[in-house]
Scaffold this active site. Structure first.
Site: not given
Ligand code: KIV
Length: 264
Positions: A45-46, A84, A114, A181
């Site tokens: 989703d970056s 994602d 996440e 991360e």
């Protein structure tokens, strides 16, 4: 080409073989990455930031990820492709099932999600329904408004213990992989050693089983602030394909990320 699967990655972890992975958002780059030896890709989703120009990942929709997943899959048919689950597309297990089904239909082999132990039920139920799950801990960008910025996580001992407990909970629930991360190297090492599943790091030092970079970062297209863990492989090699080969070689040799790319 033989498809790369979660069992391939588990074997690599057992034998100590490190692997490089990268985000991909379109057919042409996915093809280039596959040609140059990248076997694991993420439609992250970056894309909200590096493709769409938003200042966070929160505006990304499920349809956006599905669209890019279809394109990447066409470029890299044998890659292990993660997609994602965007912000608020997994708020309940039922919503996570429907969202994951859409991404798996678009060509993903695995969904990335996440969050920590609170996701255990969702992860367990996805795994039971044949959806492989990759957890994501540490600096989880969907929580930027809780963190108050993009900051290194797990620095104090309480936060480190919580993160380790989250990682173990996700694995116990059936997660098949974990992205870690922006955490200190010592914590990344503890998590990598504690888990049987492969751990992919970004800003987590060279101690994890694999590495991942946002593709734009690896090519030096960072638009302003360059995170400490990023290396511009294009600057060093002068050519895109050579840059990817260099990234793969350095990750496999354990020379990237170096100390200057890591948090302590
Ligand atoms: O969205 C993304 O690109 C990611 C990677 C940074 C791991 O989550």
């Amino acid at each position: 080409m033989k498809p790369t699967t979660v069992s391939t990655l588990r074997q690599w972890k057992k034998s100590g073989r490190k692997f490089a992975s990268v985000t991909a958002y379109d057919y042409s780059f996915a093809r280039l990455f596959a040609d140059e030896g990248i076997q694991v890709m993420l439609v992250g989703d970056s894309l909200g930031m590096v493709v769409q120009g938003h200042d966070s990942t929160l505006p990304v929709t499920l349809a956006d990820i599905a669209y890019h997943t279809r394109a990447v899959r066409r470029g890299a048919p044998a890659a292990l492709l993660m997609a994602d689950l965007p912000f608020m597309t997994f708020a309940t297990p039922e919503q996570a099932f429907a969202s994951s089904a859409e991404l798996m239909r678009a060509g993903a082999n695995m969904v990335k999600i996440e969050g920590g132990a609170w996701l255990s039920d969702t992860v367990r139920q996805l795994a039971e329904r044949a959806v492989p799950v990759c957890g994501h801990l540490g600096l989880t960008p969907q929580s930027v408004n809780i963190f108050g910025g993009y900051k290194v996580q797990g620095r104090d001992s309480e936060a480190a213990e919580t993160l380790l407990a989250d990682a173990l909970a996700l694995e116990a629930a059936g997660a098949q992989m974990l992205v870690l991360e922006c955490v200190p190297v010592a914590l990344a090492q503890r998590v990598t050693e504690a888990l049987a599943i492969p751990v992919i790091g970004i800003g987590a030092g060279n101690v994890t089983d694999g590495q991942i970079l946002v593709m734009h970062d690896a090519f030096g297209i960072t638009g302003g602030h360059t995170p400490k863990f990023v290396k511009n492989f294009l600057l060093e090699t002068g050519e895109m394909r050579a840059a990817v080969r260099q990234y793969v070689a350095e990750v496999e040799a354990g020379t990237y990320p170096a100390e200057e790319h890591s948090f302590y």
